[in-house]
Design a protein around this motif. Sequence first.
Motif, PDB file in Angstrom:
ATOM      1  N   ASN A 121     -35.583   4.675  20.617  1.00  0.00           N
ATOM      2  CA  ASN A 121     -34.518   4.741  19.889  1.00  0.00           C
ATOM      3  C   ASN A 121     -34.710   6.034  19.398  1.00  0.00           C
ATOM      4  N   PRO A 122     -33.061   6.481  19.536  1.00  0.00           N
ATOM      5  CA  PRO A 122     -32.754   8.170  18.818  1.00  0.00           C
ATOM      6  C   PRO A 122     -33.674   8.141  17.273  1.00  0.00           C
ATOM      7  N   PHE A 123     -33.789   7.458  16.593  1.00  0.00           N
ATOM      8  CA  PHE A 123     -34.155   8.307  15.334  1.00  0.00           C
ATOM      9  C   PHE A 123     -36.280   8.531  15.627  1.00  0.00           C
ATOM     10  N   ILE A 124     -36.705   8.419  16.440  1.00  0.00           N
ATOM     11  CA  ILE A 124     -38.125   8.814  16.646  1.00  0.00           C
ATOM     12  C   ILE A 124     -38.207  10.099  17.630  1.00  0.00           C
ATOM     13  N   GLN A 133     -30.676   9.352  24.844  1.00  0.00           N
ATOM     14  CA  GLN A 133     -30.936   8.090  24.360  1.00  0.00           C
ATOM     15  C   GLN A 133     -30.006   8.330  23.268  1.00  0.00           C
ATOM     16  N   ARG A 134     -29.812   9.024  22.710  1.00  0.00           N
ATOM     17  CA  ARG A 134     -28.335   9.069  21.708  1.00  0.00           C
ATOM     18  C   ARG A 134     -27.183   8.582  22.657  1.00  0.00           C
ATOM     19  N   SER A 135     -26.850   9.423  23.627  1.00  0.00           N
ATOM     20  CA  SER A 135     -25.176   9.905  24.307  1.00  0.00           C
ATOM     21  C   SER A 135     -25.531   8.008  25.161  1.00  0.00           C
ATOM     22  N   THR A 294     -33.847  -0.771  18.834  1.00  0.00           N
ATOM     23  CA  THR A 294     -32.478  -0.491  18.448  1.00  0.00           C
ATOM     24  C   THR A 294     -31.567  -0.650  16.879  1.00  0.00           C
ATOM     25  N   PHE A 295     -30.777  -1.438  17.366  1.00  0.00           N
ATOM     26  CA  PHE A 295     -29.775  -2.220  16.381  1.00  0.00           C
ATOM     27  C   PHE A 295     -30.739  -3.312  15.519  1.00  0.00           C
ATOM     28  N   LEU A 296     -31.450  -3.943  15.820  1.00  0.00           N
ATOM     29  CA  LEU A 296     -32.399  -5.010  15.043  1.00  0.00           C
ATOM     30  C   LEU A 296     -32.866  -3.539  13.862  1.00  0.00           C
ATOM     31  N   ASP A 298     -33.166  -0.600  13.698  1.00  0.00           N
ATOM     32  CA  ASP A 298     -31.892   0.204  12.609  1.00  0.00           C
ATOM     33  C   ASP A 298     -31.461  -0.304  11.630  1.00  0.00           C
ATOM     34  N   GLY A 299     -30.515  -1.832  11.527  1.00  0.00           N
ATOM     35  CA  GLY A 299     -29.695  -2.168  11.236  1.00  0.00           C
ATOM     36  C   GLY A 299     -30.165  -3.591  10.684  1.00  0.00           C
ATOM     37  N   LEU A 300     -30.813  -3.930  10.356  1.00  0.00           N
ATOM     38  CA  LEU A 300     -31.199  -5.335  10.038  1.00  0.00           C
ATOM     39  C   LEU A 300     -31.300  -5.058   8.338  1.00  0.00           C
ATOM     40  N   PRO A 361     -29.752   3.688  -1.730  1.00  0.00           N
ATOM     41  CA  PRO A 361     -29.541   4.163  -0.575  1.00  0.00           C
ATOM     42  C   PRO A 361     -30.730   4.000   0.252  1.00  0.00           C
ATOM     43  N   PRO A 362     -30.254   3.110   1.481  1.00  0.00           N
ATOM     44  CA  PRO A 362     -31.607   2.743   2.208  1.00  0.00           C
ATOM     45  C   PRO A 362     -32.380   3.949   2.649  1.00  0.00           C
ATOM     46  N   GLY A 363     -31.802   4.525   3.062  1.00  0.00           N
ATOM     47  CA  GLY A 363     -32.808   5.719   3.639  1.00  0.00           C
ATOM     48  C   GLY A 363     -33.006   6.569   1.859  1.00  0.00           C
ATOM     49  N   PHE A 436     -25.638   8.011   5.394  1.00  0.00           N
ATOM     50  CA  PHE A 436     -25.907   8.040   6.960  1.00  0.00           C
ATOM     51  C   PHE A 436     -26.369   9.050   7.106  1.00  0.00           C
ATOM     52  N   GLY A 437     -27.280   9.948   6.390  1.00  0.00           N
ATOM     53  CA  GLY A 437     -27.526  11.278   7.193  1.00  0.00           C
ATOM     54  C   GLY A 437     -25.985  11.895   6.839  1.00  0.00           C
ATOM     55  N   ASP A 438     -26.403  13.003   8.223  1.00  0.00           N
ATOM     56  CA  ASP A 438     -24.808  13.626   8.429  1.00  0.00           C
ATOM     57  C   ASP A 438     -25.237  14.702   9.218  1.00  0.00           C
ATOM     58  N   PRO A 440     -25.297  15.838  13.671  1.00  0.00           N
ATOM     59  CA  PRO A 440     -25.608  15.969  15.103  1.00  0.00           C
ATOM     60  C   PRO A 440     -26.346  14.369  15.222  1.00  0.00           C
ATOM     61  N   ARG A 441     -27.744  14.098  14.044  1.00  0.00           N
ATOM     62  CA  ARG A 441     -28.361  13.130  14.155  1.00  0.00           C
ATOM     63  C   ARG A 441     -28.092  12.528  12.839  1.00  0.00           C
ATOM     64  N   THR A 442     -26.627  12.461  12.781  1.00  0.00           N
ATOM     65  CA  THR A 442     -25.561  11.217  11.735  1.00  0.00           C
ATOM     66  C   THR A 442     -26.032  10.138  11.988  1.00  0.00           C
ATOM     67  N   CYS A 443     -25.728   8.776  11.750  1.00  0.00           N
ATOM     68  CA  CYS A 443     -26.853   7.520  11.288  1.00  0.00           C
ATOM     69  C   CYS A 443     -25.584   7.201  12.647  1.00  0.00           C
ATOM     70  N   LEU A 444     -26.489   6.728  14.036  1.00  0.00           N
ATOM     71  CA  LEU A 444     -25.275   5.694  15.221  1.00  0.00           C
ATOM     72  C   LEU A 444     -24.667   5.115  14.758  1.00  0.00           C
TER      73      LEU A 444
HETATM   74  C1  HEM Z   1     -25.692   0.424   6.206  1.00  0.00           C
HETATM   75  C2  HEM Z   1     -27.131   0.264   7.002  1.00  0.00           C
HETATM   76  C3  HEM Z   1     -27.408   1.782   8.029  1.00  0.00           C
HETATM   77  C4  HEM Z   1     -27.576   2.818   6.607  1.00  0.00           C
HETATM   78  C5  HEM Z   1     -28.005   3.071   5.050  1.00  0.00           C
HETATM   79  C6  HEM Z   1     -28.163   3.615   8.036  1.00  0.00           C
HETATM   80  C7  HEM Z   1     -28.689   5.131   7.314  1.00  0.00           C
HETATM   81  C8  HEM Z   1     -29.303   5.851   8.081  1.00  0.00           C
HETATM   82  C9  HEM Z   1     -29.634   6.768   8.185  1.00  0.00           C
HETATM   83  C10 HEM Z   1     -29.583   7.747   6.478  1.00  0.00           C
HETATM   84  C11 HEM Z   1     -30.457   7.719   9.050  1.00  0.00           C
HETATM   85  C12 HEM Z   1     -31.037   9.080   9.203  1.00  0.00           C
HETATM   86  C13 HEM Z   1     -29.219  10.621   9.873  1.00  0.00           C
HETATM   87  C14 HEM Z   1     -29.864  11.241   9.844  1.00  0.00           C
HETATM   88  O1  HEM Z   1     -31.179  12.346   9.387  1.00  0.00           O
HETATM   89  O2  HEM Z   1     -29.314  12.448   9.590  1.00  0.00           O
HETATM   90  C15 HEM Z   1     -29.775   6.678  10.471  1.00  0.00           C
HETATM   91  C16 HEM Z   1     -30.007   7.189  11.432  1.00  0.00           C
HETATM   92  C17 HEM Z   1     -29.816   6.352  13.134  1.00  0.00           C
HETATM   93  N1  HEM Z   1     -29.533   4.883  12.325  1.00  0.00           N
HETATM   94 FE1  HEM Z   1     -28.864   4.413  11.056  1.00  0.00          FE
HETATM   95  N2  HEM Z   1     -28.474   2.759   9.352  1.00  0.00           N
HETATM   96  C18 HEM Z   1     -27.630   1.703   8.862  1.00  0.00           C
HETATM   97  C19 HEM Z   1     -27.502   0.730   9.899  1.00  0.00           C
HETATM   98  C20 HEM Z   1     -26.997   1.209  10.850  1.00  0.00           C
HETATM   99  C21 HEM Z   1     -26.905   0.438  12.715  1.00  0.00           C
HETATM  100  C22 HEM Z   1     -26.708  -1.250  11.949  1.00  0.00           C
HETATM  101  C23 HEM Z   1     -27.570   1.217  13.418  1.00  0.00           C
HETATM  102  C24 HEM Z   1     -27.658   0.237  15.200  1.00  0.00           C
HETATM  103  C25 HEM Z   1     -27.439   1.407  15.773  1.00  0.00           C
HETATM  104  C26 HEM Z   1     -28.022   2.381  13.296  1.00  0.00           C
HETATM  105  C27 HEM Z   1     -29.306   3.445  13.931  1.00  0.00           C
HETATM  106  C28 HEM Z   1     -29.242   4.211  13.861  1.00  0.00           C
HETATM  107  C29 HEM Z   1     -29.721   5.219  14.996  1.00  0.00           C
HETATM  108  C30 HEM Z   1     -29.669   5.009  16.125  1.00  0.00           C
HETATM  109  C31 HEM Z   1     -30.111   6.597  13.589  1.00  0.00           C
HETATM  110  C32 HEM Z   1     -30.858   7.601  14.828  1.00  0.00           C
HETATM  111  C33 HEM Z   1     -29.836   8.876  14.599  1.00  0.00           C
HETATM  112  C34 HEM Z   1     -30.601  10.067  15.315  1.00  0.00           C
HETATM  113  O3  HEM Z   1     -31.457  10.407  15.084  1.00  0.00           O
HETATM  114  O4  HEM Z   1     -29.938  10.337  16.387  1.00  0.00           O
HETATM  115  N3  HEM Z   1     -28.541   2.265  11.652  1.00  0.00           N
HETATM  116  N4  HEM Z   1     -28.853   5.744   9.757  1.00  0.00           N
END
Ligand code: HEM
Length: 498
Positions: A121-124, A133-135, A294-296, A298-300, A361-363, A436-438, A440-444
């Motif tokens: 999971n790219p987030f961690i 992994q992001r790519s 990752t989809f479940l 981060d996305g559910l 905001p969920p985050g 959704f963040g902002d 290069p790490r913005t939400c994928l």
């Molecule tokens: C409305 C729903 C969602 C919200 C509000 C949300 C919000 C966020 C936020 C705030 C971040 C952190 C961004 C940052 O640090 O700049 C993030 C990262 C991420 N999100 Fe989402 N997200 C959502 C849905 C999803 C879905 C459906 C996926 C499915 C792939 C997803 C995958 C990711 C991943 C992989 C990251 C990490 C990116 C990284 O660190 O490179 N998210 N999301």
Amino acid sequence: MLYYLLIALLVLGTLIYYFLIWNYDHWQKRNVCGPKPYPLLGSYPNLLLRRQHFGDDLQDIYKFYKTSQNYVGTYLMRTPTLLITDPQIVHEIFVTAFKHFDDNDVGKLIDTSKDPLIAKNPFILSGKEWILQRSFVTPALTSSRIKQSYQDIPEICREMAKFIIEYGCLGINGKDLALRFTSESLSSCVLGIKANSFTPSRLPISENVNKFASENVAFTIFTLLAGLAPEILKYYRMKFFPKDCENFFIDLMERAYKYRASEHFARNDILDHLIKAKEIENLSNLDVYSHTMTFLIDGLDTTATVISHCLLMLALEPLCQDKLFQEVCRSADNKGDLPFTTLNEMPYLDACIHESLRIYPPGLWSTKCCTKPYQFRNKDGSILSLQKGDSIIIPIYALHHDEEYYAEPYKFKPERFLIENGGVKRFRDHGIFLGFGDGPRTCLGMRFALIQCKAAISSLAKTFHIKLNAKTRKEFKLDPKSFLALHAGGVWLDFERR
Ligand code: HEM
């Protein structure tokens, strides 16, 4: 004997007390102001006491210091954590100075060798592994794959409307409804299977996600312990996924992959990308399952939070709901449907979603780690030199509710995000909208999440008048019992057929 015991207890108590407070001069020594920390609790007493939400603790500190300081020295229990109050510095951290802050602090809690399902999971992740992994996931989420994966969503929306009508329309738990929707849409789009989320025999997907996310007591305790003694993390990191939950998802994904292999037609969707990439890159089953998870993970819940709170806002503001209904009617095709491309061209719907993402905001906050030395300038011109390893917290909820940036911050006003008023970008570029963040790490998954929200909300607004149930509290407050973004008391809705 009793005398010695008392002395021993006194000495032990004193030692524990000094252990709890000995580094509480960390920020003072670096010339950074901040609230006086409480022993054990640090600057955020409600991490443990839960009298209000942690997000409100962050907001209290933010409000108190924002006019005098660009950053505040705080302690997450015993861990020194710099809270940022200045949006320009926030923008630097996420975007312009990203290479100095390219790690999410949460990554250091997880041991990827113990948790194969979160390992990719790219987030961690950090460094090269993060880039890799992001790519890998990015091409799964191109517009054309999202469009292909979207095919079943209109049917899922119809099932949701049918479920509401059969269930009785009154006093429906909005978060539960939205979780049923996201469980079904993610199962369909990512696993290619039905989860029967609108029937009594539904697959317990969201229950199992809750087990490792919001209800994971053991991991929460471990996180608190790590806050007390961050040194622990050098020697031990706990398994994040409870075993039963891990088995549930591995079994589910094995079945989904076998089912797709038995189908004899090609679908250019998300699952198809994961399967093809597995072959090309010679990945193990567990690697691909981790990407699927990752989809479940981060996305559910995130998507369900946005859907349910947007429904809540529409119920609170009937005029906004009428405007949305009119846009839905104008945009529907002659069968009354809203195809994929149309959904992406509905400005008011888009603005409603961003406005509820602003309010809940969920985050609610973001934690970042300094990975290369950097300097911040304070309001009085003094400089703080950040070192590798310094922890940073960005109070997203507080920034989203600052009346300096958002007039009447607790009022649902989608118009703020319309293009003619500068759109979402204007706020994001100023470091004050981070739904959704902002950078290069913005939400994928942003575009994928948005299309699911748009489909669910527009279909419900088209079929029903969405009304507030008497159980829903009218004041905007975060639920202190949850770590997630949830309207205090829950989102209870009545649906009246149009
Ligand atoms: C409305 C729903 C969602 C919200 C509000 C949300 C919000 C966020 C936020 C705030 C971040 C952190 C961004 C940052 O640090 O700049 C993030 C990262 C991420 N999100 Fe989402 N997200 C959502 C849905 C999803 C879905 C459906 C996926 C499915 C792939 C997803 C995958 C990711 C991943 C992989 C990251 C990490 C990116 C990284 O660190 O490179 N998210 N999301």
